[in-house]
Design a protein around this motif. Structure first.
Motif, PDB file in Angstrom:
ATOM      1  N   ILE A  80      -3.115   2.908   8.147  1.00 10.89           N
ATOM      2  CA  ILE A  80      -2.192   2.686   8.772  1.00 10.89           C
ATOM      3  C   ILE A  80      -1.255   2.897  10.189  1.00 10.89           C
ATOM      4  O   ILE A  80      -2.198   3.393  10.784  1.00 10.89           O
ATOM      5  CB  ILE A  80      -0.887   3.755   7.925  1.00 10.89           C
ATOM      6  CG1 ILE A  80      -1.137   3.539   6.201  1.00 10.89           C
ATOM      7  CG2 ILE A  80       0.133   4.107   8.579  1.00 10.89           C
ATOM      8  CD1 ILE A  80      -0.332   5.432   5.979  1.00 10.89           C
ATOM      9  N   ASP A  81      -0.439   1.215  10.316  1.00 12.50           N
ATOM     10  CA  ASP A  81      -0.393   1.021  11.613  1.00 12.50           C
ATOM     11  C   ASP A  81      -1.276   0.833  12.820  1.00 12.50           C
ATOM     12  O   ASP A  81      -1.598   1.305  13.257  1.00 12.50           O
ATOM     13  CB  ASP A  81       0.745   1.915  12.100  1.00 12.50           C
ATOM     14  CG  ASP A  81       2.122   2.697  11.556  1.00 12.50           C
ATOM     15  OD1 ASP A  81       2.705   1.757  10.584  1.00 12.50           O
ATOM     16  OD2 ASP A  81       2.146   3.527  11.353  1.00 12.50           O
TER      17      ASP A  81
ATOM     18  N   CYS B 182       0.499  -6.969  -2.624  1.00  6.68           N
ATOM     19  CA  CYS B 182      -1.089  -6.628  -2.005  1.00  6.68           C
ATOM     20  C   CYS B 182      -1.141  -7.950  -1.291  1.00  6.68           C
ATOM     21  O   CYS B 182      -1.743  -9.188  -1.772  1.00  6.68           O
ATOM     22  CB  CYS B 182      -1.775  -7.137  -3.399  1.00  6.68           C
ATOM     23  SG  CYS B 182      -3.301  -6.918  -2.592  1.00  6.68           S
TER      24      CYS B 182
ATOM     25  N   GLU C 147      -3.666  -0.328   4.041  1.00 10.68           N
ATOM     26  CA  GLU C 147      -4.537  -1.665   3.895  1.00 10.68           C
ATOM     27  C   GLU C 147      -5.644  -0.759   3.983  1.00 10.68           C
ATOM     28  O   GLU C 147      -5.765   0.890   4.025  1.00 10.68           O
ATOM     29  CB  GLU C 147      -4.693  -2.447   5.661  1.00 10.68           C
ATOM     30  CG  GLU C 147      -3.847  -3.811   6.129  1.00 10.68           C
ATOM     31  CD  GLU C 147      -3.978  -3.566   7.650  1.00 10.68           C
ATOM     32  OE1 GLU C 147      -3.408  -4.808   7.725  1.00 10.68           O
ATOM     33  OE2 GLU C 147      -5.279  -3.125   7.731  1.00 10.68           O
TER      34      GLU C 147
ATOM     35  N   ALA D 136       3.815  -2.755  -5.288  1.00 11.75           N
ATOM     36  CA  ALA D 136       3.009  -2.629  -3.667  1.00 11.75           C
ATOM     37  C   ALA D 136       2.740  -4.151  -3.968  1.00 11.75           C
ATOM     38  O   ALA D 136       2.825  -5.172  -5.454  1.00 11.75           O
ATOM     39  CB  ALA D 136       1.644  -2.312  -3.561  1.00 11.75           C
TER      40      ALA D 136
ATOM     41  N   SER E 145      -3.878  -5.586   2.230  1.00 13.26           N
ATOM     42  CA  SER E 145      -2.791  -4.767   2.486  1.00 13.26           C
ATOM     43  C   SER E 145      -1.684  -4.613   1.382  1.00 13.26           C
ATOM     44  O   SER E 145      -1.246  -6.035   1.056  1.00 13.26           O
ATOM     45  CB  SER E 145      -2.039  -5.816   3.261  1.00 13.26           C
ATOM     46  OG  SER E 145      -1.446  -5.491   4.518  1.00 13.26           O
ATOM     47  N   CYS E 146      -1.208  -3.256   1.102  1.00 18.65           N
ATOM     48  CA  CYS E 146      -0.447  -2.984   0.304  1.00 18.65           C
ATOM     49  C   CYS E 146       0.688  -2.773   1.099  1.00 18.65           C
ATOM     50  O   CYS E 146       0.625  -1.690   1.707  1.00 18.65           O
ATOM     51  CB  CYS E 146      -1.249  -1.608  -1.327  1.00 18.65           C
ATOM     52  SG  CYS E 146      -2.547  -2.736  -1.671  1.00 18.65           S
ATOM     53  N   SER E 147       2.032  -3.107   0.797  1.00 18.31           N
ATOM     54  CA  SER E 147       3.142  -2.484   1.083  1.00 18.31           C
ATOM     55  C   SER E 147       3.960  -1.673  -0.148  1.00 18.31           C
ATOM     56  O   SER E 147       4.206  -1.788  -1.001  1.00 18.31           O
ATOM     57  CB  SER E 147       4.307  -3.361   1.327  1.00 18.31           C
ATOM     58  OG  SER E 147       3.496  -4.037   2.522  1.00 18.31           O
TER      59      SER E 147
ATOM     60  N   VAL F 113       8.463   4.968   2.855  1.00 21.71           N
ATOM     61  CA  VAL F 113       8.206   4.161   2.343  1.00 21.71           C
ATOM     62  C   VAL F 113       6.886   3.611   3.651  1.00 21.71           C
ATOM     63  O   VAL F 113       6.341   3.823   4.409  1.00 21.71           O
ATOM     64  CB  VAL F 113       8.848   2.890   3.099  1.00 21.71           C
ATOM     65  CG1 VAL F 113       8.593   1.474   2.680  1.00 21.71           C
ATOM     66  CG2 VAL F 113      10.164   3.092   2.387  1.00 21.71           C
ATOM     67  N   ARG F 114       5.889   3.247   2.769  1.00 27.21           N
ATOM     68  CA  ARG F 114       4.630   3.434   3.434  1.00 27.21           C
ATOM     69  C   ARG F 114       3.576   1.844   3.653  1.00 27.21           C
ATOM     70  O   ARG F 114       3.972   1.582   2.223  1.00 27.21           O
ATOM     71  CB  ARG F 114       3.481   4.809   3.148  1.00 27.21           C
ATOM     72  CG  ARG F 114       3.328   5.492   3.536  1.00 27.21           C
ATOM     73  CD  ARG F 114       3.411   6.117   4.915  1.00 27.21           C
ATOM     74  NE  ARG F 114       4.356   7.249   5.231  1.00 27.21           N
ATOM     75  CZ  ARG F 114       3.771   7.485   6.659  1.00 27.21           C
ATOM     76  NH1 ARG F 114       3.271   6.647   7.677  1.00 27.21           N
ATOM     77  NH2 ARG F 114       4.385   9.040   7.248  1.00 27.21           N
ATOM     78  N   GLU F 115       2.996   1.470   4.880  1.00 25.35           N
ATOM     79  CA  GLU F 115       2.187   0.429   4.367  1.00 25.35           C
ATOM     80  C   GLU F 115       0.703   0.669   4.300  1.00 25.35           C
ATOM     81  O   GLU F 115       0.486   1.689   5.630  1.00 25.35           O
ATOM     82  CB  GLU F 115       2.319  -0.977   5.253  1.00 25.35           C
ATOM     83  CG  GLU F 115       3.680  -1.594   4.865  1.00 25.35           C
ATOM     84  CD  GLU F 115       4.276  -2.701   5.782  1.00 25.35           C
ATOM     85  OE1 GLU F 115       5.180  -3.028   5.768  1.00 25.35           O
ATOM     86  OE2 GLU F 115       3.385  -2.580   7.073  1.00 25.35           O
TER      87      GLU F 115
ATOM     88  N   VAL G 150       6.645   0.471  -1.818  1.00 23.59           N
ATOM     89  CA  VAL G 150       7.662   0.510  -1.502  1.00 23.59           C
ATOM     90  C   VAL G 150       7.853   1.217  -1.904  1.00 23.59           C
ATOM     91  O   VAL G 150       9.200   1.740  -1.323  1.00 23.59           O
ATOM     92  CB  VAL G 150       8.302  -1.262  -2.494  1.00 23.59           C
ATOM     93  CG1 VAL G 150       9.777  -0.528  -2.211  1.00 23.59           C
ATOM     94  CG2 VAL G 150       7.889  -2.217  -1.682  1.00 23.59           C
TER      95      VAL G 150
END
Length: 197
Positions: free
Chosen positions: A107-108, A10, A53, A8, A28-30, A49-51, A32
């Motif tokens: 998310i989004d 951050c 926060e 991730a 905010s975490c991506s 794959v999720r982003e 991977v």
């Protein structure tokens, strides 16, 4: 980028949100990837794959959290205690809700879940509550959040992570997959623990 349970990046400057979330009020975490084994198995969790926060809840989240609780745990609650009693559940919710103790998963740009967790005096990191929108369950979001919390526990030097789960809540299977073991039966709940050392 270091690979552990998940990789991730951050937004608050650390590789994982850890304790910085509360300092910055959002993070905010991506997400991977997950474990190599999960990726090799394919499936939703391995390929997701999720982003996401995390932000501290506000009083404006009260209704969202009540609706999320009913949607994500309503079946397990009804299977345990009988038909949903809206008046009683709303009272429980009012008594429980403290915005400063809750983080909202986004998310989004939309809230899709919540976590409530903190270290205890006994060197144990306790996950009080984790809920994910049912539309996003079985897509790796819950796994990513749990692994994020385990990493947060490691960063706080906890010796173990504990939680309680209703015996009839299917999330207990997720916790087992992540290495949690039942350490006590406290009907209608199970106390589960993951040793970190």
């Amino acid at each position: 980028m270091r690979r552990q349970f998940l990789s991730a990046v951050c937004g608050c400057g650390g590789e994982f949100c850890g304790l910085a979330c509360r300092a910055t009020q959002s993070c905010s975490c991506s997400v991977v990837g997950l474990t190599a084994g999960a990726a090799q198995r394919g499936g939703a969790e391995g390929s997701a794959v999720r982003e996401f926060e995390l932000r501290v809840a506000t009083a404006d989240d009260r209704d969202f959290l009540y609706d999320l609780h009913r949607r994500s745990l309503g079946d397990a609650i009804e299977a345990t205690w009988g038909p949903w009693d809206d008046e009683l559940q709303r009272q429980f919710h009012r008594d429980w809700f403290d915005p400063e103790q809750v983080e909202i998963v986004v998310i989004d740009g939309r809230p899709v879940g919540m976590i409530q967790a903190d270290s205890t005096a006994l060197d144990t990191f306790y996950i009080s509550r984790i809920e994910v929108d049912p539309d996003l369950q079985n897509h790796g979001v819950g796994t990513a959040l749990m692994q994020h919390l385990v990493e947060r526990a490691r960063q706080s030097n906890a010796q173990a992570v504990e939680l309680h789960v209703l015996e009839l809540n299917r999330a207990r299977e997720l916790y087992k997959r992540l290495g949690f073991r039942v350490v006590a039966k406290e009907p209608p709940k199970l106390r589960m623990r993951l040793a970190l050392s």
